[in-house]
Design an enzyme around this catalytic site. Structure first.
Site, short mmCIF file in Angstrom:
data_model
loop_
_atom_site.label_atom_id
_atom_site.label_comp_id
_atom_site.label_asym_id
_atom_site.label_seq_id
_atom_site.Cartn_x
_atom_site.Cartn_y
_atom_site.Cartn_z
N THR A 162 0.85 -1.20 0.00
CA THR A 162 0.00 0.00 0.00
C THR A 162 0.89 1.25 0.00
OG1 THR A 162 -1.77 -1.18 1.12
CG2 THR A 162 -1.83 1.23 1.23
N GLU A 166 1.02 4.12 -2.83
CA GLU A 166 0.69 5.52 -2.49
C GLU A 166 1.89 6.44 -2.71
OE1 GLU A 166 -2.31 6.19 -2.23
OE2 GLU A 166 -3.15 4.24 -1.67
N HIS A 175 -2.92 5.84 -11.66
CA HIS A 175 -3.34 4.44 -11.73
C HIS A 175 -3.09 3.90 -13.14
CE1 HIS A 175 -6.09 5.09 -8.07
NE2 HIS A 175 -5.01 4.42 -7.71
N TRP A 177 -4.65 1.98 -14.98
CA TRP A 177 -5.80 1.90 -15.89
C TRP A 177 -6.34 3.28 -16.29
CZ3 TRP A 177 -5.94 1.06 -10.67
CH2 TRP A 177 -6.89 1.75 -9.94
N THR A 193 3.50 1.17 -20.27
CA THR A 193 2.47 0.36 -19.60
C THR A 193 1.29 0.24 -20.56
OG1 THR A 193 1.58 2.38 -18.62
CG2 THR A 193 3.10 1.10 -17.26
N ALA A 197 -8.39 -1.35 -19.13
CA ALA A 197 -9.74 -0.82 -18.95
C ALA A 197 -10.01 -0.34 -17.53
CB ALA A 197 -10.77 -1.89 -19.35
N ASP A 229 -1.31 -7.52 -2.34
CA ASP A 229 0.11 -7.21 -2.16
C ASP A 229 1.01 -8.25 -2.81
OD1 ASP A 229 -0.69 -5.00 -0.75
OD2 ASP A 229 0.52 -5.43 1.03
N1 ARG Z 1 -5.80 3.58 -2.32
C1 ARG Z 1 -5.91 2.17 -2.61
C2 ARG Z 1 -7.06 1.59 -1.79
O1 ARG Z 1 -7.31 2.05 -0.69
C3 ARG Z 1 -4.62 1.46 -2.29
C4 ARG Z 1 -4.50 0.14 -2.94
C5 ARG Z 1 -3.20 -0.54 -2.56
N2 ARG Z 1 -3.18 -1.90 -3.00
C6 ARG Z 1 -2.54 -2.87 -2.36
N3 ARG Z 1 -2.53 -4.08 -2.83
N4 ARG Z 1 -1.93 -2.66 -1.23
O2 ARG Z 1 -7.72 0.67 -2.23
ZN ZN Z 2 -4.11 4.61 -5.94
CA CA Z 3 0.23 3.41 -20.35
#
Ligand code: ARG
Ligand code: ZN
Ligand code: CA
Length: 256
Positions: A162, A166, A175, A177, A193, A197, A229
């Site tokens: 995470t 971040e 992101h 996508w 990349t 979608a 993760d």
């Molecule tokens: N801001 C995203 C959320 O809260 C963070 C996602 C991070 N993903 C992860 N596999 N740690 O969903």
């Molecule tokens: Zn994010």
């Molecule tokens: Ca791209």
């Protein structure tokens, strides 16, 4: 940039004494810093799982992270602050970022990457402020159970990714996508990349084709997707260049 850049980090542990697990220990903090120092150097063991076709794109971003050793007044510090709160939890309204609203004030955000660790509501794992925003709210907020790899870190978000994701945003990564909700019209403004979608979750099987991006499909194992993760393990060269541009621009104060 050929040299490795080290970003000083302060971790603000904002915890409610009624929930002792929110007061994450030093070991959990250190486990998070260790993950960052592997992920941003492509030194993570799971980089070996990147599909063959994308191995040449794997980037060592040459960015490292170190808990601050001097506080803003120049005094020695462990780079961790612990603040008691009476709040049940926080959200994206940034109340965790000010003492006045039950959180912790940032250290000067042109010199330190501020990481706030706290209870977050609504299933949110974390959120970041992009470069160019107000200094008093600059940094990254992470749910205590999605922080680091030990202590209260909970599966499937106990790999420290995470924070990797971040901090990618904090360094201007979008992101993967393109946040266009399946339209295939926006992308992440990174050339290497594939356009994809929507976000992927869990542990997808390769290949997952969307937006005519076959045969290899979505690069869902990228840190800027939404998979578990253990299913994310790469930044690309194009992403690394975008982070470099940020460090030559909005975040140039970190380059000494
Ligand atoms: N801001 C995203 C959320 O809260 C963070 C996602 C991070 N993903 C992860 N596999 N740690 O969903
Ligand atoms: Zn994010
Ligand atoms: Ca791209």
């Amino acid at each position: 940039r050929n040299e490795v850049l080290t970003i000083p980090v302060v971790v603000h542990v904002v915890h409610n004494p009624a929930h002792p697990e929110q007061n994450v220990g030093d070991a959990q903090v250190h486990s998070q810093i260790d993950v960052l120092n592997r992920d941003f150097r492509a030194a993570n063991a799971d980089v070996s799982q990147v599909p063959e076709v994308w191995r040449p794109l794997v980037a060592d971003a040459r960015i490292e992270f170190a808990l601050a050793t001097r506080d803003p007044l120049g005094n020695p510090t462990e780079g961790i602050t612990r603040i008691e709160t009476d709040r049940d939890g926080f959200d994206t309204s940034d109340t965790v970022k000010a003492a006045e609203t039950g959180g912790a004030d940032p250290w000067p955000s042109d010199q330190f990457l501020n990481l706030w660790v706290c209870q977050l509501q609504g299933g949110l794992l974390g959120y970041a402020q992009f470069p160019g925003g107000p200094p008093q709210t600059d940094g990254v907020v992470i749910l205590h159970t999605a922080f680091g790899t030990t202590g209260c870190a909970a599966s499937p978000f106990d790999g420290g990714r995470t924070a990797t994701h971040e901090i990618g945003h904090w360094l201007d990564l979008l992101h993967i996508w393109g946040d266009d909700d399946g339209a295939c019209s926006n992308d992440d403004r990174v050339g290497d990349t594939p356009n994809q979608a929507s976000s992927n979750t869990g542990k997808p099987a390769f290949p997952h084709v969307t937006c005519d991006n076959g045969p290899n499909g979505d690069m869902f194992m990228n840190y800027m997707d939404y998979v578990d993760d253990e299913a994310m393990f790469m930044f690309t060269r194009g992403q690394s260049e975008r982070m470099d541009a940020c460090l030559e621009g909005a975040r140039a104060s970190f380059v000494v």
